[in-house]
Design a protein around this motif. Structure first.
Motif, PDB file in Angstrom:
ATOM      1  N   LYS A  38       0.789  -1.390   0.075  1.00  0.00           N
ATOM      2  CA  LYS A  38      -0.153   0.132   0.204  1.00  0.00           C
ATOM      3  C   LYS A  38       0.858   1.445   0.330  1.00  0.00           C
TER       4      LYS A  38
ATOM      5  N   LYS B  17       1.994   4.322  -3.009  1.00  0.00           N
ATOM      6  CA  LYS B  17       1.112   6.031  -2.280  1.00  0.00           C
ATOM      7  C   LYS B  17       2.853   6.248  -3.354  1.00  0.00           C
TER       8      LYS B  17
ATOM      9  N   ASN C  56      -5.392   1.674  -5.066  1.00  0.00           N
ATOM     10  CA  ASN C  56      -6.084   2.713  -5.351  1.00  0.00           C
ATOM     11  C   ASN C  56      -8.052   2.540  -5.801  1.00  0.00           C
TER      12      ASN C  56
ATOM     13  N   GLY D  36      -7.049  -3.033  -0.790  1.00  0.00           N
ATOM     14  CA  GLY D  36      -6.698  -2.646  -2.680  1.00  0.00           C
ATOM     15  C   GLY D  36      -6.478  -3.699  -2.972  1.00  0.00           C
TER      16      GLY D  36
ATOM     17  N   SER E   3      -9.773  10.916  -5.606  1.00  0.00           N
ATOM     18  CA  SER E   3      -9.117  10.423  -4.627  1.00  0.00           C
ATOM     19  C   SER E   3      -9.838   9.322  -3.319  1.00  0.00           C
TER      20      SER E   3
ATOM     21  N   PHE F 137      -8.427   5.509   2.287  1.00  0.00           N
ATOM     22  CA  PHE F 137      -7.031   4.344   1.736  1.00  0.00           C
ATOM     23  C   PHE F 137      -5.786   4.486   2.694  1.00  0.00           C
TER      24      PHE F 137
ATOM     25  N   THR G 218      -6.832   7.587  -7.173  1.00  0.00           N
ATOM     26  CA  THR G 218      -7.393   6.102  -7.543  1.00  0.00           C
ATOM     27  C   THR G 218      -6.268   6.015  -8.408  1.00  0.00           C
TER      28      THR G 218
END
Length: 176
Positions: free
Chosen positions: A3, A7, A61, A93, A164, A167, A174
């Motif tokens: 995750k 990002k 995402n 995700g 967005s 998360f 996203t």
């Protein structure tokens, strides 16, 4: 995919895109998957119908956004023959077997083909529950049992506003 890595990767993509003159998300009917993000403009109730298909094995995402919709609608998944609620703890995700099962149930409840994939037809039905964007870019998904909040903001290098999703403790674009 981790995750935190997703990002960091999205931040890098956005920075490079801005430096190189950006990405073009052209054409109204084009799938936004080509742009690399879930995006929209104008009326929110037609934002998601042109999205790409999310299916088992996908990690992104964008999957977290879809999973958020499943939670807001109180969708159930089958686990060893037992129906269990799809909860915030299931937002990973990753389009895993729980997400496939929950998606099939979500599609069944809406009279759609039960493919277990978040297809453009599924996204199109879901976006009918989106509210108008308010002054700070907030869009609310009015689910069957709860509301989910997303942001739709202008991001350098993108023609349309980028969604967005909350998360892993923060709001992230996203990405596919």
């Amino acid at each position: 995919m981790n995750k935190h890595f997703r990002k960091a990767a999205m931040a890098t993509v956005l920075a490079v895109g801005t430096a190189l003159g950006g990405f073009a998300a052209t054409g109204i009917a084009q799938a936004d998957e080509d742009a690399g993000v879930i995006d929209g403009s104008g009326n929110t109730r037609d934002d998601w119908g042109d999205e790409g298909t999310l299916k088992k094995g996908a990690e992104s995402n964008a999957v977290a956004l879809w999973q958020t919709v499943l939670v807001a609608d109180g969708t159930f998944f089958k686990d060893s023959g037992t129906l269990r609620p799809f909860t915030e703890d299931d937002i990973s995700g990753e389009f895993d077997s729980r997400t496939v099962s929950a998606t099939k149930n979500w599609q069944k409840d809406r009279g759609l083909n039960q493919s277990g994939k978040a297809s453009p037809a599924s996204f199109e039905v879901a976006d009918n529950n989106l509210s108008a964007v308010n002054g700070n870019g907030t869009v609310v998904y009015a689910g069957s049992v709860d509301n989910a909040t997303f942001k739709r903001k202008t991001v350098a290098g993108f023609e349309k506003q980028v969604y967005s999703v909350k998360f892993d403790g923060s709001s992230v674009p996203t990405t596919y």
